[in-house]
Enzyme design. Sequence first.
Site, mmCIF file in Angstrom:
data_model
loop_
_atom_site.group_PDB
_atom_site.id
_atom_site.type_symbol
_atom_site.label_atom_id
_atom_site.label_comp_id
_atom_site.label_asym_id
_atom_site.label_seq_id
_atom_site.Cartn_x
_atom_site.Cartn_y
_atom_site.Cartn_z
ATOM 1 C CB SER A 1 -0.803 -0.090 1.177
ATOM 2 O OG SER A 1 0.213 0.018 2.797
ATOM 3 C CG ASP B 1 -3.988 5.059 6.908
ATOM 4 O OD1 ASP B 1 -2.978 5.424 7.054
ATOM 5 O OD2 ASP B 1 -4.512 5.045 5.852
ATOM 6 C CG HIS C 1 -0.879 4.090 4.517
ATOM 7 N ND1 HIS C 1 -2.038 3.405 4.660
ATOM 8 C CD2 HIS C 1 -0.119 3.161 4.071
ATOM 9 C CE1 HIS C 1 -2.400 2.362 4.868
ATOM 10 N NE2 HIS C 1 -0.998 1.635 4.013
#
Length: 354
Positions: A39, A329, A332
């Site tokens: 991600s 978040d 990340h």
Amino acid sequence: MISFLLRFILLALISCKTKAILKLPPNVSVPAVLVFGDSIMDTGNNNNNLLTPAHSNFPPYGKDFKGGIPTGRFSNGKVPSDFIVQELGIKELLPAYLDPNLQPSELATGVCFAAGGAGYDPLTSLTSSTITISGQVDLFKEYIRKLEGEVGVDRTNFILANSLVLAVFGSNDISNTYFLTRLRQVQYDFPAYTDFLVSLASNFLKEIYELGARRIGVFSVPPIGCLPSQRTIAGGIERKCVARYNEAAELFNSKLSKKLNSLNKNLQNSRIVYIDVYNPLLDIIVNYQKYGYKVGDKGCCGTGTIEVVELCNRFVPTCPNDLEYVFWDSFHPTETVYKKLISPLLQKYVNKFV
């Protein structure tokens, strides 16, 4: 012949549309960037995967992206994949290979195969219902066939040999598969698990080398014990950095670095480079005020302690100013942190690829 010339001119125009920030050594060309990973690098490959919970193609993700559009990037804006192609002057954004709107003309300047939730360990990807590392290699093989159709075999071989190929895996393996779900603890103590991961990484690198990749950058695992979610889960009431998680990351990184040195000696004409992101990111997290941030232990989304992917959604509030936060978040970093990291990293390591 006319068709080929038109394609070539179009590709040349596309490759020149972004001014390079990073100065490359004389006579060095980097025609494209190709990215494998999770991600941190994903630019939208999970968007149409209905099985995975690892999505970010909804608000507030993409809040600071061009047009405020959630694209499947796990950030408030751009991710490292984008900053890397921008720094090299290739293009502004690195498209997801599985983007249904991907133009064939984009292939020659690079694409992203990374998928949120992926790892070196196939079990990591399977439990997230995301694209495994072998699945990303399969996409790479398909990409090569398509590229040959666009620019021919000779040009394809040149692009593969001279492109910057990046791999960013390991965080999900250690934080999720080993420590959170404990799925691998039945089979391995942690030193043995790191050996297993390094062997998987080595096999992956050999495979993409055989397919033509030569300039390969492999990112270290970051200080995962200092991510907001890990602080919340295992950092106690004070939500301190989880020392054993960081020590685990450092052990893996040490073994990975040694393996890459070995591969370089055995794979002819390879430039496989270990890229340390652990220490520069740890410095930003620990000394966040020095870098202009006000919050280093919580994300901007929601409470900042646990919200990530589907828990970070349009129904939860975001902080008033994400420029003050190290994390977007609970897993990340924000766009500005990525920007602060990427330029110095490229400057530090670029000469090792030539």
